[in-house]
Design an enzyme around this catalytic site. Structure first.
Site, PDB file in Angstrom:
ATOM      1  N   GLU A  54      -7.696  35.412   3.909  1.00  0.00           N
ATOM      2  CA  GLU A  54      -8.129  34.901   2.618  1.00  0.00           C
ATOM      3  C   GLU A  54      -9.458  34.412   2.656  1.00  0.00           C
ATOM      4  O   GLU A  54     -10.282  34.570   1.580  1.00  0.00           O
ATOM      5  CB  GLU A  54      -6.985  33.987   2.115  1.00  0.00           C
ATOM      6  CG  GLU A  54      -5.672  34.356   1.840  1.00  0.00           C
ATOM      7  CD  GLU A  54      -4.852  34.483   3.114  1.00  0.00           C
ATOM      8  OE1 GLU A  54      -5.046  34.154   4.173  1.00  0.00           O
ATOM      9  OE2 GLU A  54      -3.545  34.739   2.735  1.00  0.00           O
ATOM     10  N   ALA A 114      -1.246  39.757  -0.306  1.00  0.00           N
ATOM     11  CA  ALA A 114      -1.165  39.816  -1.630  1.00  0.00           C
ATOM     12  C   ALA A 114      -2.210  40.872  -2.409  1.00  0.00           C
ATOM     13  O   ALA A 114      -3.146  41.416  -1.536  1.00  0.00           O
ATOM     14  CB  ALA A 114      -1.485  38.677  -2.339  1.00  0.00           C
ATOM     15  N   GLU A 134       2.408  35.245   5.684  1.00  0.00           N
ATOM     16  CA  GLU A 134       3.204  34.238   4.938  1.00  0.00           C
ATOM     17  C   GLU A 134       4.663  34.726   4.628  1.00  0.00           C
ATOM     18  O   GLU A 134       5.700  34.099   5.051  1.00  0.00           O
ATOM     19  CB  GLU A 134       2.433  33.796   3.723  1.00  0.00           C
ATOM     20  CG  GLU A 134       1.171  33.198   3.979  1.00  0.00           C
ATOM     21  CD  GLU A 134       0.417  33.082   2.828  1.00  0.00           C
ATOM     22  OE1 GLU A 134       0.072  33.663   1.828  1.00  0.00           O
ATOM     23  OE2 GLU A 134      -0.259  31.836   2.653  1.00  0.00           O
ATOM     24  N   GLY A 138      -0.922  37.196   2.551  1.00  0.00           N
ATOM     25  CA  GLY A 138       0.464  37.034   2.253  1.00  0.00           C
ATOM     26  C   GLY A 138       1.598  37.826   2.906  1.00  0.00           C
ATOM     27  O   GLY A 138       2.740  37.516   3.014  1.00  0.00           O
TER      28      GLY A 138
HETATM   29  N1  CAA Z   1      -4.630  44.528  -1.765  1.00  0.00           N
HETATM   30  C1  CAA Z   1      -4.552  45.531  -2.435  1.00  0.00           C
HETATM   31  N2  CAA Z   1      -4.862  46.921  -1.653  1.00  0.00           N
HETATM   32  C2  CAA Z   1      -4.998  46.696  -0.356  1.00  0.00           C
HETATM   33  C3  CAA Z   1      -4.872  45.722   0.233  1.00  0.00           C
HETATM   34  C4  CAA Z   1      -4.540  44.364  -0.318  1.00  0.00           C
HETATM   35  N3  CAA Z   1      -4.362  43.345   0.246  1.00  0.00           N
HETATM   36  N4  CAA Z   1      -5.087  46.000   1.610  1.00  0.00           N
HETATM   37  C5  CAA Z   1      -5.198  47.180   1.744  1.00  0.00           C
HETATM   38  N5  CAA Z   1      -5.138  47.763   0.271  1.00  0.00           N
HETATM   39  C6  CAA Z   1      -5.445  49.187   0.168  1.00  0.00           C
HETATM   40  C7  CAA Z   1      -7.020  49.434   0.178  1.00  0.00           C
HETATM   41  O1  CAA Z   1      -7.694  49.009  -0.951  1.00  0.00           O
HETATM   42  C8  CAA Z   1      -7.014  50.943   0.428  1.00  0.00           C
HETATM   43  O2  CAA Z   1      -6.575  51.445  -1.002  1.00  0.00           O
HETATM   44  P1  CAA Z   1      -7.668  52.983  -1.306  1.00  0.00           P
HETATM   45  O3  CAA Z   1      -6.911  53.948  -0.101  1.00  0.00           O
HETATM   46  O4  CAA Z   1      -7.081  53.216  -2.742  1.00  0.00           O
HETATM   47  O5  CAA Z   1      -8.938  52.681  -1.108  1.00  0.00           O
HETATM   48  C9  CAA Z   1      -5.814  51.308   1.348  1.00  0.00           C
HETATM   49  O6  CAA Z   1      -5.001  49.904   1.138  1.00  0.00           O
HETATM   50  C10 CAA Z   1      -5.632  51.448   2.664  1.00  0.00           C
HETATM   51  O7  CAA Z   1      -6.706  50.337   3.180  1.00  0.00           O
HETATM   52  P2  CAA Z   1      -8.091  50.576   3.929  1.00  0.00           P
HETATM   53  O8  CAA Z   1      -8.655  51.889   3.521  1.00  0.00           O
HETATM   54  O9  CAA Z   1      -8.858  49.483   3.704  1.00  0.00           O
HETATM   55  O10 CAA Z   1      -7.460  50.594   5.390  1.00  0.00           O
HETATM   56  P3  CAA Z   1      -8.286  50.274   6.787  1.00  0.00           P
HETATM   57  O11 CAA Z   1      -7.278  50.793   7.799  1.00  0.00           O
HETATM   58  O12 CAA Z   1      -9.525  50.731   6.766  1.00  0.00           O
HETATM   59  O13 CAA Z   1      -8.191  48.471   6.651  1.00  0.00           O
HETATM   60  C11 CAA Z   1      -7.337  46.276   6.490  1.00  0.00           C
HETATM   61  C12 CAA Z   1      -7.208  48.005   6.783  1.00  0.00           C
HETATM   62  C13 CAA Z   1      -8.402  45.561   7.392  1.00  0.00           C
HETATM   63  C14 CAA Z   1      -6.118  45.523   6.484  1.00  0.00           C
HETATM   64  C15 CAA Z   1      -8.161  46.481   5.044  1.00  0.00           C
HETATM   65  O14 CAA Z   1      -7.338  47.065   4.178  1.00  0.00           O
HETATM   66  C16 CAA Z   1      -8.017  44.888   4.453  1.00  0.00           C
HETATM   67  O15 CAA Z   1      -9.008  44.129   4.988  1.00  0.00           O
HETATM   68  N6  CAA Z   1      -7.483  44.599   3.448  1.00  0.00           N
HETATM   69  C17 CAA Z   1      -7.339  43.332   2.939  1.00  0.00           C
HETATM   70  C18 CAA Z   1      -6.674  42.101   3.485  1.00  0.00           C
HETATM   71  C19 CAA Z   1      -6.538  40.792   3.046  1.00  0.00           C
HETATM   72  O16 CAA Z   1      -7.828  40.486   2.632  1.00  0.00           O
HETATM   73  N7  CAA Z   1      -5.357  40.362   2.975  1.00  0.00           N
HETATM   74  C20 CAA Z   1      -5.336  38.868   2.300  1.00  0.00           C
HETATM   75  C21 CAA Z   1      -5.124  39.183   0.516  1.00  0.00           C
HETATM   76  S1  CAA Z   1      -5.058  37.771  -0.290  1.00  0.00           S
HETATM   77  C22 CAA Z   1      -3.524  36.846   0.129  1.00  0.00           C
HETATM   78  O17 CAA Z   1      -2.756  37.453   0.748  1.00  0.00           O
HETATM   79  C23 CAA Z   1      -3.373  35.742  -0.847  1.00  0.00           C
HETATM   80  C24 CAA Z   1      -2.199  34.833  -0.269  1.00  0.00           C
HETATM   81  O18 CAA Z   1      -2.067  34.044   0.530  1.00  0.00           O
HETATM   82  C25 CAA Z   1      -0.701  35.061  -1.105  1.00  0.00           C
END
Ligand code: CAA
Length: 261
Positions: A135, A69, A115, A112
């Site tokens: 999460e 998400a 999911e 998400g």
């Molecule tokens: N939401 C919003 N933006 C996101 C994102 C997310 N889930 N995942 C990545 N991005 C964005 C980053 O903020 C970044 O944007 P900027 O360039 O503007 O800074 C861009 O995508 C590239 O990401 P990274 O620079 O972080 O890339 P990376 O290769 O270094 O890392 C990653 C990749 C490990 C996937 C890391 O981006 C990360 O940990 N992302 C979050 C993953 C996460 O926590 N997902 C769960 C979300 S909550 C959810 O999903 C709830 C549900 O059950 C419905």
């Protein structure tokens, strides 16, 4: 043929009966915003009633299927915002879709995103894919099926491990655990998904629909109820033209021409 109605999806009618839907927010690793889910829900609602679409292939890009998400959007939503969350309604369109969905997954498939992938009926992934429910790292937990669909797919121990640690698993671990059915070279994931879609699209659509429904029913119910549902679905198909055509074609040693009737 490409459909230009969408901002965050690229939608192609690839060949007869198969639609390819690509999540297209590469700058945010395809993080799922409300708008993206609304578009996906719209695609699926249209595909549900279209005679031209029999199978849908859902994919992302080489770096991410979807990284979850959208965390920035989620941060702006308080408790009341969550209770009134319109995304619930969009997830419903995906959940109730009656035609087969194949997820072709490369790169990150997290939160998400994982999911969403688990809503697909067949999941295939490139060797570099990674699956996770991170999460817990945000002080929250999965909210779109991550504790329930993952549990049913891979069992208690691995679900607990993934959800409670937030650590991802590899494509090979996902395959070993039964979360996905095939691993491909990353550049061939979509090709393979389209090839499977094409095979399914060539079958009788009523049989495909009832077989999917029967399998999904079996995931939610006891064996006796599931078997009863299966028997009823099997019996219903006895009244279809496609069943007559399938059997006739077998006898005449030719390929069947199914009409979906
Ligand atoms: N939401 C919003 N933006 C996101 C994102 C997310 N889930 N995942 C990545 N991005 C964005 C980053 O903020 C970044 O944007 P900027 O360039 O503007 O800074 C861009 O995508 C590239 O990401 P990274 O620079 O972080 O890339 P990376 O290769 O270094 O890392 C990653 C990749 C490990 C996937 C890391 O981006 C990360 O940990 N992302 C979050 C993953 C996460 O926590 N997902 C769960 C979300 S909550 C959810 O999903 C709830 C549900 O059950 C419905």
């Amino acid at each position: 043929m490409k459909n230009d109605n969408y901002q965050l999806l690229v939608v192609h009618q690839v060949e007869s009966g198969v639609q390819l839907v690509q999540l297209n927010r590469p700058e945010a690793l395809n993080a799922l915003t409300t708008e993206l889910l609304a578009e996906l829900s719209d695609v699926m609602d249209n595909a549900e009633v279209s005679d031209d679409i029999r199978v849908l292939v859902l994919t992302g890009n080489s770096k991410a299927f979807a990284a979850g998400a959208d965390i920035n959007e989620m941060a702006e939503r308080d408790l009341v915002g969550m209770l009134n969350d319109p995304r619930q309604q969009y997830w419903q369109s995906i959940t109730r879709f009656s035609k087969p969905v194949i997820a072709a997954i490369n790169g990150y498939c997290l939160g998400g995103g994982c999911e969403l992938a688990m809503h697909a009926d067949i999941l295939i992934a490139g060797r570099d894919a990674q699956f996770g429910q991170p999460e817990i790292n945000l002080g929250i937990m999965p909210g779109a099926g991550g504790t329930q669909r993952l549990l049913r797919a891979v069992g208690k121990s691995l679900t607990m491990q993934m959800v409670l640690t937030g650590l991802p698993i590899t494509a090979q671990q996902a395959k070993d655990a039964g979360l996905i059915s095939e691993i491909t070279q990353p550049e061939l994931t979509v090709t393979r998904a389209l090839s499977l879609a094409s095979v399914i699209a060539s079958k009788g659509s009523l049989a495909v629909r009832l077989a999917k429904e029967s399998i999904l029913k079996g995931m939610d119910t006891d064996l006796a109820t599931g078997l009863r549902f299966e028997r009823h679905a099997f019996t219903v198909l006895a009244g279809t033209d496609d069943r007559n055509e399938g059997i006739q074609a077998f006898k005449e040693k030719r390929r069947p021409k199914f009409t979906g009737r």
